[in-house]
Design a protein around this motif. Structure first.
Motif: not given
Length: 541
Positions: A106-110, A211-214
């Motif tokens: 679900s993370l934006w980084s993923s 992106s790791g925190n969204i």
């Protein structure tokens, strides 16, 4: 941590153990527990239990602003290091913030790595952050937050830490270039930093918006893990916040999404006069990520995956910072066409392609008259086509305002796209003269469609920001000044009655832009969706 993980997994549950330079995170099927490390850096001091307890409660309080459903409570860890217990009897030996667990996918980084981050995600974040910033607490005049001195101190501390850890000759040359550029930027921007503090643009922000925190879950975008431990890094300029995620999207090879995010955010907030600080803050945010990667490398901690070590991450962020010390060539692009001709769609796509800031007359006209920027049709009382806020005086004021904002964007080293009808020669001449004065390319994007198409589109409008209807269209046709032969030499014609894609538009317009020395951004296939615009004809000489 392994002892506590064993306690959490005593019923056969799988417990994932992750760490950052300052925290441990233990994740079960339902819950996640974040525990501070007893560390001390120049930016954080968790050396005492009392400090770690206080920080846990601050994290809970602050993150509930944007992620209330995610953050549950603070729990005490009791017992001993060998036999820890959650909320057991006795005194606390440690504290943890308890959260709902979520899938790492679900993370934006993923989502970025899997090419699953959508424009709907971006638009939702832009709206969310615009409203969050508008409601956030404002730094008081006596506070040092957002002052030139505090900004400079933070920047110098970041550079000092990086300088102490890099060794390669290329990296040292990049750092030297950044250091020189930073000194010059402070000389040029200190007055604007001061003005923005006075205007209330320094607020209690998220502070760590990358992106790791969204995450996006069930269609909802949730920023979490705000920066709670360092007050001076959370009370910042709102555009420093947006520069962080903009930089991050660019570093993930999605400048198109970064551009869309900034343009959506600026359209809501109207904060175009702050655009000159964006590049500075993007560089600073990349340097912060470089610093974090170097700290991870010191602790042999990696969250970059097998293909990217922390040391490699640090080099990439430093390279990004060095590259962004040089602003690309600016340019002025204006639209031209009747209501319903596809100007806003075309201008949005072109802004993405050239990395431009787009400014819309429909939005700015309403903002000048105290009407909510996002207000759709019907927000303005019915009036004759040239009456009310659309009277000649209001139109003149609107175009003058567009010119002022365009000048500021160009001063920041960015291209600007002005989305307006530009049906009068003097309106177009205002921007043509500005381009000549500043020595930047000038281009007219002439949007056309058949009479039947225009009428059909206007009749179908419901939530558009424009108030134009068929009566307005007829009035426009009766009073428009045709493009002159000289103007046609710098005009690209779009037949927006045809369906095309962003990729097709880019393939057509990119050679023209290169001839005009206007840089273009790559548009990934995933971003090349359909839009109403195309059937283009190149007429620049």
């Amino acid at each position: 941590m392994q002892r506590l993980a064993a306690v959490l997994g005593k019923d056969g549950q799988t417990v994932d153990v992750m760490q950052t330079p300052i925290s441990w995170v233990l994740v079960t099927a339902l819950w996640a527990y974040k525990i501070r490390k007893a560390v001390q850096f120049d930016f954080v001091d968790f050396s005492t239990l009392a400090a770690r307890c206080h920080d846990c409660h601050e994290e809970l309080r602050l993150n509930r602003r944007l992620a209330a459903a995610l953050y549950l409570d603070v729990v005490a860890i009791t017992g001993s290091a060998d036999q820890p217990s959650l909320d057991g009897a006795g005194e606390a030996i440690e504290y943890a913030v308890r959260m709902h667990a979520f899938s790492q996918q679900s993370l934006w980084s993923s989502r970025l790595a899997l090419h699953r981050l959508t424009t709907a995600d971006i638009d939702q974040l832009a709206i969310l952050m615009a409203h969050f910033h508008q409601a956030a607490a404002v730094a008081g005049g006596s506070s040092s937050a957002g002052t030139p001195a505090s900004i400079r101190q933070t920047a110098e501390e970041t550079l000092a830490l990086i300088d102490s850890r890099i060794t390669g000759s290329v990296q040292r040359q990049q750092l030297a270039r950044i250091t020189d550029w930073q000194i010059l930027q402070h000389q040029q921007l200190d007055a604007l930093f001061t003005l923005r503090k006075t205007q209330g643009q320094v607020r209690e922000c998220h502070g760590d918006l990358h992106s790791g925190n969204i995450l996006t879950e069930h269609g909802e975008v949730i920023p979490f893990d705000c920066l709670e431990f360092a007050v001076q890094l959370r009370w910042i300029d709102v555009l420093s916040e947006m520069a962080f995620i903009s930089m991050d999207l660019q570093c993930h090879a999605r400048p198109d999404l970064a551009n869309r995010l900034l343009n959506q955010y600026l359209e809501i907030t109207g904060d175009y006069e702050g655009v000159p600080v964006l590049r500075y803050y993007e560089v600073q945010r990349a340097l912060v990520r470089c610093k974090v990667a170097l700290l991870r490398n010191d602790q042999h901690v990696s969250d970059a995956g097998p293909a990217m070590t922390p040391a490699q991450q640090a080099r990439d962020y430093l390279a990004f910072s060095a590259e962004h010390c040089v602003a690309p060539p600016g340019a002025i692009l204006i639209t031209h066409g009747y209501s319903g001709s596809g100007k806003s769609t075309v201008s949005g796509c072109v802004a993405t392609i050239v990395g431009a800031i787009r400014i819309r007359s429909d939005v700015e006209r309403k903002r000048l008259h105290g009407i909510t920027a996002g207000a759709g049709a019907g927000a303005v009382a019915a009036a004759a086509p040239d009456g009310g806020i659309y009277a000649q005086a209001g139109t003149t004021l609107t175009y003058q305002r567009l010119g002022v904002l365009a000048r500021g964007v160009l001063a920041a080293g960015l291209p600007v796209v002005i989305d307006a009808a530009f049906l009068k020669r003097d309106q177009r001449g205002l921007f043509e003269r500005l381009a000549r004065e500043l020595g930047v390319p000038f281009l007219i994007l002439d949007c056309q469609a058949s009479d039947a198409t225009l009428r059909t589109r206007l009749a179908a409008r419901s939530q558009d920001v424009s108030d134009a209807d068929v009566t307005v269209l007829v009035n426009q046709m009766a009073h428009a000044d045709a493009l002159s032969p000289d103007e046609l030499k710098t005009t690209i014609v779009f037949d927006s009655g045809l369906v095309a894609t962003t990729q097709a538009l880019m393939e057509f317009i990119a050679p023209v832009l290169r001839r005009l020395n206007i840089r273009t951004n790559p548009v990934p296939p995933a971003a090349a969706g359909a839009f109403q615009g195309g059937g283009v004809m190149d007429r620049p000489t």
